[in-house]
Design a protein around this motif. Structure first.
Motif, PDB file in Angstrom:
ATOM      1  N   UNK A   1     -11.339  11.510  -9.735  1.00 31.59           N
ATOM      2  CA  UNK A   1     -11.844  10.311 -10.404  1.00 31.59           C
ATOM      3  C   UNK A   1     -12.484  10.702 -11.729  1.00 31.59           C
ATOM      4  N   UNK A   2     -13.258  11.756 -11.702  1.00 29.12           N
ATOM      5  CA  UNK A   2     -13.923  12.222 -12.921  1.00 29.12           C
ATOM      6  C   UNK A   2     -12.883  12.595 -13.984  1.00 29.12           C
ATOM      7  N   UNK A   3     -11.842  13.310 -13.581  1.00 26.57           N
ATOM      8  CA  UNK A   3     -10.816  13.752 -14.514  1.00 26.57           C
ATOM      9  C   UNK A   3     -10.112  12.555 -15.174  1.00 26.57           C
ATOM     10  N   UNK A   4      -9.761  11.552 -14.381  1.00 27.41           N
ATOM     11  CA  UNK A   4      -9.077  10.385 -14.929  1.00 27.41           C
ATOM     12  C   UNK A   4     -10.021   9.575 -15.808  1.00 27.41           C
ATOM     13  N   UNK A   5     -11.268   9.411 -15.379  1.00 31.76           N
ATOM     14  CA  UNK A   5     -12.245   8.660 -16.176  1.00 31.76           C
ATOM     15  C   UNK A   5     -12.461   9.340 -17.528  1.00 31.76           C
ATOM     16  N   UNK A   6     -12.470  10.654 -17.544  1.00 32.97           N
ATOM     17  CA  UNK A   6     -12.625  11.393 -18.803  1.00 32.97           C
ATOM     18  C   UNK A   6     -11.457  11.133 -19.750  1.00 32.97           C
ATOM     19  N   UNK A   7     -10.249  11.053 -19.204  1.00 36.44           N
ATOM     20  CA  UNK A   7      -9.070  10.815 -20.037  1.00 36.44           C
ATOM     21  C   UNK A   7      -9.131   9.456 -20.730  1.00 36.44           C
ATOM     22  N   UNK A   8      -9.733   8.469 -20.069  1.00 34.67           N
ATOM     23  CA  UNK A   8      -9.789   7.123 -20.617  1.00 34.67           C
ATOM     24  C   UNK A   8     -11.101   6.824 -21.330  1.00 34.67           C
ATOM     25  N   UNK A   9     -11.937   7.805 -21.478  1.00 35.62           N
ATOM     26  CA  UNK A   9     -13.247   7.619 -22.101  1.00 35.62           C
ATOM     27  C   UNK A   9     -13.127   7.112 -23.540  1.00 35.62           C
ATOM     28  N   UNK A  10     -12.122   7.529 -24.253  1.00 42.20           N
ATOM     29  CA  UNK A  10     -11.956   7.120 -25.651  1.00 42.20           C
ATOM     30  C   UNK A  10     -11.266   5.770 -25.790  1.00 42.20           C
ATOM     31  N   UNK A  11     -10.971   5.110 -24.678  1.00 44.17           N
ATOM     32  CA  UNK A  11     -10.254   3.838 -24.725  1.00 44.17           C
ATOM     33  C   UNK A  11     -11.174   2.653 -24.982  1.00 44.17           C
ATOM     34  N   UNK A  12     -12.473   2.925 -25.132  1.00 47.57           N
ATOM     35  CA  UNK A  12     -13.409   1.853 -25.413  1.00 47.57           C
ATOM     36  C   UNK A  12     -14.175   1.364 -24.191  1.00 47.57           C
TER      37      UNK A  12
END
Length: 74
Positions: free
Chosen positions: A35-46
């Motif tokens: 979950x952490x890994x995926x959330x990090x990937x989308x962190x720059x999505x706003x």
């Protein structure tokens, strides 16, 4: 000899299907890094990281509860 992780997951999933809350919590803790890994990937999505992590955690819990071992995936 240590138990392979997928065998431990299979055992815990059987307990979850029987209603064992502790087994569900253990599986969640073992896979929370995903979950952490995926959330990090989308962190720059706003979106806020905390919101992404919370939604991902809910999805992980639902996946654990609804996992069907009939598909024979590890």
């Amino acid at each position: 000899m240590p138990v392979p992780p997928y065998k431990e997951n299979e055992r815990l999933l059987r307990f979850v299907r029987a209603g064992d809350q502790k087994a569900q919590e253990t599986l969640y803790e073992m896979n929370r890094g995903l979950v952490h890994m995926v959330a990090e990937k989308f962190r720059t999505s706003g979106y806020d990281y905390e919101e992404l992590f919370q939604i991902g955690s809910i999805g992980l819990i639902r996946a654990i509860r609804n996992f069907d071992p009939g598909y024979q995936v590890k």
